[in-house]
Design a protein around this motif. Structure first.
Motif, PDB file in Angstrom:
ATOM      1  N   ARG A  65      98.354  23.521  -4.703  1.00 28.64           N
ATOM      2  CA  ARG A  65      97.501  24.346  -5.551  1.00 28.64           C
ATOM      3  C   ARG A  65      97.541  25.791  -5.090  1.00 28.64           C
ATOM      4  O   ARG A  65      97.654  26.061  -3.889  1.00 28.64           O
ATOM      5  CB  ARG A  65      96.073  23.808  -5.499  1.00 28.64           C
ATOM      6  N   PRO A  66      97.409  26.732  -6.007  1.00 31.22           N
ATOM      7  CA  PRO A  66      97.402  28.152  -5.624  1.00 31.22           C
ATOM      8  C   PRO A  66      96.217  28.475  -4.715  1.00 31.22           C
ATOM      9  O   PRO A  66      95.117  27.940  -4.887  1.00 31.22           O
ATOM     10  CB  PRO A  66      97.259  28.881  -6.961  1.00 31.22           C
ATOM     11  N   ALA A  68      94.456  31.157  -4.635  1.00 29.10           N
ATOM     12  CA  ALA A  68      93.363  31.772  -5.392  1.00 29.10           C
ATOM     13  C   ALA A  68      92.433  30.707  -5.969  1.00 29.10           C
ATOM     14  O   ALA A  68      91.206  30.883  -6.013  1.00 29.10           O
ATOM     15  CB  ALA A  68      93.926  32.654  -6.501  1.00 29.10           C
ATOM     16  N   GLU A  69      92.993  29.596  -6.402  1.00 24.89           N
ATOM     17  CA  GLU A  69      92.188  28.498  -6.944  1.00 24.89           C
ATOM     18  C   GLU A  69      91.329  27.861  -5.846  1.00 24.89           C
ATOM     19  O   GLU A  69      90.148  27.591  -6.038  1.00 24.89           O
ATOM     20  CB  GLU A  69      93.122  27.454  -7.563  1.00 24.89           C
ATOM     21  N   LEU A  70      91.931  27.636  -4.675  1.00 23.22           N
ATOM     22  CA  LEU A  70      91.193  27.065  -3.545  1.00 23.22           C
ATOM     23  C   LEU A  70      90.089  28.019  -3.086  1.00 23.22           C
ATOM     24  O   LEU A  70      88.977  27.594  -2.763  1.00 23.22           O
ATOM     25  CB  LEU A  70      92.144  26.764  -2.388  1.00 23.22           C
ATOM     26  N   GLU A  71      90.403  29.314  -3.066  1.00 19.39           N
ATOM     27  CA  GLU A  71      89.440  30.322  -2.646  1.00 19.39           C
ATOM     28  C   GLU A  71      88.235  30.333  -3.596  1.00 19.39           C
ATOM     29  O   GLU A  71      87.082  30.353  -3.149  1.00 19.39           O
ATOM     30  CB  GLU A  71      90.117  31.691  -2.634  1.00 19.39           C
ATOM     31  N   ARG A  72      88.506  30.290  -4.899  1.00 17.48           N
ATOM     32  CA  ARG A  72      87.415  30.295  -5.874  1.00 17.48           C
ATOM     33  C   ARG A  72      86.529  29.064  -5.698  1.00 17.48           C
ATOM     34  O   ARG A  72      85.300  29.153  -5.707  1.00 17.48           O
ATOM     35  CB  ARG A  72      87.975  30.360  -7.293  1.00 17.48           C
ATOM     36  N   GLU A  73      87.153  27.903  -5.522  1.00 19.63           N
ATOM     37  CA  GLU A  73      86.377  26.681  -5.318  1.00 19.63           C
ATOM     38  C   GLU A  73      85.528  26.762  -4.053  1.00 19.63           C
ATOM     39  O   GLU A  73      84.378  26.330  -4.044  1.00 19.63           O
ATOM     40  CB  GLU A  73      87.293  25.466  -5.273  1.00 19.63           C
ATOM     41  N   GLU A  76      82.579  29.213  -4.750  1.00 21.76           N
ATOM     42  CA  GLU A  76      81.589  28.618  -5.645  1.00 21.76           C
ATOM     43  C   GLU A  76      80.822  27.485  -4.960  1.00 21.76           C
ATOM     44  O   GLU A  76      79.611  27.351  -5.126  1.00 21.76           O
ATOM     45  CB  GLU A  76      82.259  28.119  -6.920  1.00 21.76           C
ATOM     46  N   TRP A 107      86.594  37.212 -11.917  1.00 23.86           N
ATOM     47  CA  TRP A 107      86.781  35.919 -12.573  1.00 23.86           C
ATOM     48  C   TRP A 107      86.227  35.943 -14.002  1.00 23.86           C
ATOM     49  O   TRP A 107      86.661  35.181 -14.842  1.00 23.86           O
ATOM     50  CB  TRP A 107      86.092  34.804 -11.789  1.00 23.86           C
TER      51      TRP A 107
END
Length: 109
Positions: A65-66, A68-73, A76, A107
């Protein structure tokens, strides 16, 4: 004359070091240590992904997974765990609250 809080220290000089002995620590058996409850799973408990045939990129895209996606999760989730308190979430993520606000605004765009 020394101020009131320092009255009791009048007889102590810098040449007299104070020795502090920590209290004894009782040994703990491994059976007494219980894992934390919750949904966090340490990275050490993850098993490696199954070996893929070389060139099979469609399977890899499901496993990788990218960032950026892990960071956002992660951001949040931290905000949720801190009941919406962004400065507190930032503290636990070891980033500034301004970074969280900036990323959340990006976002929305």
């Amino acid at each position: 004359m020394l101020p009131a809080p320092l009255d009791g220290m009048a007889g102590i000089s810098a040449a007299q070091p104070r020795t502090v002995t920590p209290p004894p620590v009782a040994p703990v058996s491994p059976a007494a240590v219980q894992p934390a409850t919750g949904s966090y799973t340490p990275a050490a408990s993850f098993s490696p992904p199954p070996q893929q045939a070389p060139g099979n990129s469609s399977d890899l895209s499901q496993l990788i997974r990218p960032i950026a996606e892990l960071e956002r999760e992660a951001i949040e989730r931290a905000i949720d765990l801190c009941q919406g308190n962004i400065p507190k979430a930032a503290h636990y993520l070891e980033i500034s609250a301004a970074t969280i606000y900036r990323k959340r605004n990006s976002w929305k765009e």
